[in-house]
Each structure stands twice: as structure tokens, then as C-alpha cells.
Design an enzyme around this catalytic site. Structure first.
Site, PDB file in Angstrom:
ATOM      1  N   ALA A   1       3.885  -9.627  24.886  1.00  0.00           N
ATOM      2  CA  ALA A   1       2.958  -9.216  25.951  1.00  0.00           C
ATOM      3  C   ALA A   1       3.057  -7.717  26.261  1.00  0.00           C
ATOM      4  O   ALA A   1       2.107  -7.114  26.782  1.00  0.00           O
ATOM      5  CB  ALA A   1       3.236 -10.021  27.222  1.00  0.00           C
TER       6      ALA A   1
ATOM      7  N   ASP B   1      13.584  -5.888  31.277  1.00  0.00           N
ATOM      8  CA  ASP B   1      12.424  -6.420  30.524  1.00  0.00           C
ATOM      9  C   ASP B   1      12.475  -7.951  30.421  1.00  0.00           C
ATOM     10  O   ASP B   1      11.850  -8.532  29.541  1.00  0.00           O
ATOM     11  CB  ASP B   1      12.279  -5.741  29.150  1.00  0.00           C
TER      12      ASP B   1
HETATM   13  N1  LIG Z   1      -0.744  -2.281  26.382  1.00  0.00           N
HETATM   14  C1  LIG Z   1      -0.512  -2.238  25.068  1.00  0.00           C
HETATM   15  N2  LIG Z   1      -1.479  -1.841  24.237  1.00  0.00           N
HETATM   16  C2  LIG Z   1      -1.269  -1.807  22.908  1.00  0.00           C
HETATM   17  N3  LIG Z   1      -0.108  -2.123  22.321  1.00  0.00           N
HETATM   18  C3  LIG Z   1       0.881  -2.510  23.107  1.00  0.00           C
HETATM   19  C4  LIG Z   1       0.747  -2.607  24.510  1.00  0.00           C
HETATM   20  N4  LIG Z   1       1.908  -3.049  25.026  1.00  0.00           N
HETATM   21  C5  LIG Z   1       2.727  -3.230  23.988  1.00  0.00           C
HETATM   22  N5  LIG Z   1       2.125  -2.882  22.838  1.00  0.00           N
HETATM   23  C6  LIG Z   1       2.696  -2.997  21.493  1.00  0.00           C
HETATM   24  O1  LIG Z   1       2.815  -4.399  21.247  1.00  0.00           O
HETATM   25  C7  LIG Z   1       4.044  -4.700  20.603  1.00  0.00           C
HETATM   26  C8  LIG Z   1       4.858  -5.644  21.485  1.00  0.00           C
HETATM   27  O2  LIG Z   1       5.282  -4.967  22.646  1.00  0.00           O
HETATM   28  P1  LIG Z   1       6.706  -5.221  23.285  1.00  0.00           P
HETATM   29  O3  LIG Z   1       7.765  -5.173  22.247  1.00  0.00           O
HETATM   30  O4  LIG Z   1       6.818  -4.287  24.439  1.00  0.00           O
HETATM   31  O5  LIG Z   1       6.496  -6.716  23.788  1.00  0.00           O
HETATM   32  P2  LIG Z   1       7.534  -7.697  24.501  1.00  0.00           P
HETATM   33  O6  LIG Z   1       6.775  -8.452  25.516  1.00  0.00           O
HETATM   34  O7  LIG Z   1       8.727  -6.932  24.975  1.00  0.00           O
HETATM   35  O8  LIG Z   1       7.921  -8.631  23.296  1.00  0.00           O
HETATM   36  P3  LIG Z   1       9.014  -9.802  23.182  1.00  0.00           P
HETATM   37  O9  LIG Z   1       8.492 -10.952  23.933  1.00  0.00           O
HETATM   38  O10 LIG Z   1       9.067 -10.101  21.745  1.00  0.00           O
HETATM   39  O11 LIG Z   1      10.292  -9.266  23.697  1.00  0.00           O
HETATM   40  C9  LIG Z   1       4.724  -3.357  20.348  1.00  0.00           C
HETATM   41  O12 LIG Z   1       4.382  -2.937  19.033  1.00  0.00           O
HETATM   42  C10 LIG Z   1       4.108  -2.435  21.374  1.00  0.00           C
HETATM   43  O13 LIG Z   1       4.103  -1.080  20.936  1.00  0.00           O
END
Ligand SMILES: Nc1ncnc2c1ncn2[C@@H]1O[C@H](COP(=O)(O)OP(=O)(O)OP(=O)(O)O)[C@@H](O)[C@H]1O
Ligand SMILES: Nc1nc(=O)c2ncn([C@H]3C[C@H](O)[C@@H](CO)O3)c2[nH]1
Length: 212
Positions: A15, A86
Site C-alpha cells: 500500500a 511502518d
Molecule cells: N503513492 C505511491 N505512488 C506510487 N508508488 C508508490 C506509492 N507509494 C509507494 N509506492 C511504491 O510502491 C512500492 C511499495 O511501497 P512500500 O514498500 O512503501 O509498501 P508497503 O506498504 O510498505 O509494503 P509491504 O506491505 O510489503 O511492507 C514501492 O516500490 C514504492 O516505491
């Protein structure tokens, strides 16, 4: 009640939790608490065979987060330091209720409560709510090999589980403020105004004294 804000960013897989939590920590000048993923020795096997590896995987995540949050509580929160994380510890239960069955689920629940009931809970949850399409696009963009063949039904189910979890947290943790961000229409990465809006919502909760 704590004297400083403890902020958790939550949402289903991909997300944007780590991305947004890092941005908020930098913007608000707060330490960032990041979950441990790559070091989890069961991750790859889990995605190949959920039934076989889920108990080991859930226990690994639980023990790691318990230790990490316990340390954060004693080193930062109780010393008057704010924190952006996070994840919310409740995430363990969201996933385990989906992946575990029968006796393992029941045992896990008991261990979860023993380990986490007295841990500090966030005052603010920034919940990124995103559709299956958006999550799949972000998972593909990030490119972790073990996630690329993820069952879409599993992810879809988790989206619903997150919805229910946020509704129940609103009842069971009424002191926690939940700020919901529409992860499909809001792009806090590309659009500074979208990010500024989230920051102002967070700041207003902090300065209004609710929380803390
Ligand atoms: N608002 C956004 N717009 C476009 N790309 C995004 C956005 N937010 C995150 N990303 C991209 O999407 C991917 C996933 O983001 P992120 O790793 O922050 O997710 P997460 O929720 O922490 O994942 P997980 O649940 O696996 O821990 C990354 O490649 C990030 O750069
Ligand atoms: N089953 C399970 N339980 C958890 O507590 C949990 N926390 C995270 N994850 C998965 C999602 C991403 O693939 C990757 C990074 O978040 O790890 C989990 N999976």
C-alpha cells in the site's frame, strides 16, 4: 497516556506504508521504526506454500515486532521521543487470522495477547486504503521476487481484513485516531499537495491534544 505521539502507518501489502512512514518521519523530524522483512527466513517458502509455512512465518514476525516495539518503547517512547512506525502490532493478528487454522490459530492468538497486550499502542494510525489493482501495480513495481506470484485472492481477502480490522480498532482502541488515506486517488509520492494534506491532518491531531 504517553506524552509524545506514536504514529503507525498501516495498509495491505504494497500500500505504501514504508514509503509514507519514511516521508512522515523526515517531515516531522521523528525517528522511523521499520519492520524487518528480508531477514525473515520463511518469507519465500511461505509464498510458495502458505499452509505449510504460515505458523513459522507468523511467529517470526510476532517475535521480531515484539522485540522491536519493546526496545522502541523503552528507548524512545518512555524517554519522551515521538516515533513513526511502518506497522501496528495488530497487523500480526490481521495476517495470522487469515493464514492460520485450528489449534495453531488458537495458540498463536494466546501468544499474541501475552506478548503484546501491554505494549504501547499508536495514538495515530494513518491507514492507506488501496484497491487490488493499485496494490498489484506497486508490488510489481517494487519487484520482490517472492511476491510476484502472490495469489490475488489472498491479497483481496487481506484488503477486506484490513477494512474490518480498522473498524474494530476504532472500537477497541477509541483513543487512537485513524486517518484514512485513499491510496488509489492520493499520490503522496508524486504530488506534494497530497503529501502536505496528510501531514496537516497528522499535525492537527497532534496539536489539538488529541492524541496526547
Ligand atoms: N503513492 C505511491 N505512488 C506510487 N508508488 C508508490 C506509492 N507509494 C509507494 N509506492 C511504491 O510502491 C512500492 C511499495 O511501497 P512500500 O514498500 O512503501 O509498501 P508497503 O506498504 O510498505 O509494503 P509491504 O506491505 O510489503 O511492507 C514501492 O516500490 C514504492 O516505491
Ligand atoms: N503472513 C504474514 N504475516 C505478517 O505478519 C506479515 N507482515 C508482513 N508480511 C508480508 C507482506 C509482504 O509480502 C512482506 C513485507 O511486508 O511481508 C506478512 N505476512
Amino acid at each position: 497516556m504517553n506524552q509524545v505521539p506514536f504514529i503507525a502507518v498501516e495498509g495491505a501489502i504494497g500500500a505504501g506504508k514504508t514509503t509514507l512512514a519514511s516521508m512522515l518521519a523526515a517531515e516531522l523530524d521523528m525517528p522511523l521504526l521499520k519492520e524487518i522483512v528480508e531477514e525473515n527466513p520463511f518469507m519465500e517458502r511461505f509464498y510458495q506454500n502458505l499452509d505449510e509455512w504460515s505458523f513459522q512465518l507468523e511467529m517470526f514476525f510476532l517475535c521480531n515486532r515484539y522485540k522491536q516495539l519493546g526496545d522502541t518503547e523503552s528507548k524512545l517512547i518512555r524517554q519522551g521521543q515521538p516515533v513513526v512506525s511502518d506497522y501496528h502490532i495488530y497487523k500480526n493478528l490481521i495476517f495470522s487470522e487469515r493464514t492460520l487454522k485450528g489449534r495453531e490459530r488458537e495458540k498463536y492468538r494466546q501468544i499474541y495477547h501475552v506478548l503484546t497486550d501491554d505494549l504501547a499502542k499508536p495514538d495515530i494510525i494513518v491507514y492507506i486504503k488501496a484497491s487490488l489493482e493499485t496494490l498489484l501495480a506497486r508490488i510489481a513495481k517494487r519487484g520482490r521476487s517472492f511476491e510476484q506470484d502472490m495469489d490475488h485472492a489472498y491479497l483481496e481477502q487481506l484488503i477486506e481484513d484490513y477494512e474490518s480490522a480498522m473498524s474494530s480498532l476504532a472500537v477497541t482502541e477509541p483513543e487512537t485516531t485513524i486517518i484514512t488515506v485513499d491510496g488509489d486517488s492520493t499520490d503522496f509520492v508524486a504530488d506534494p499537495e497530497h503529501f502536505a494534506h496528510i501531514v496537516s491532518q497528522v499535525k492537527s491531531r497532534i496539536s489539538s491534544g488529541h492524541p496526547r
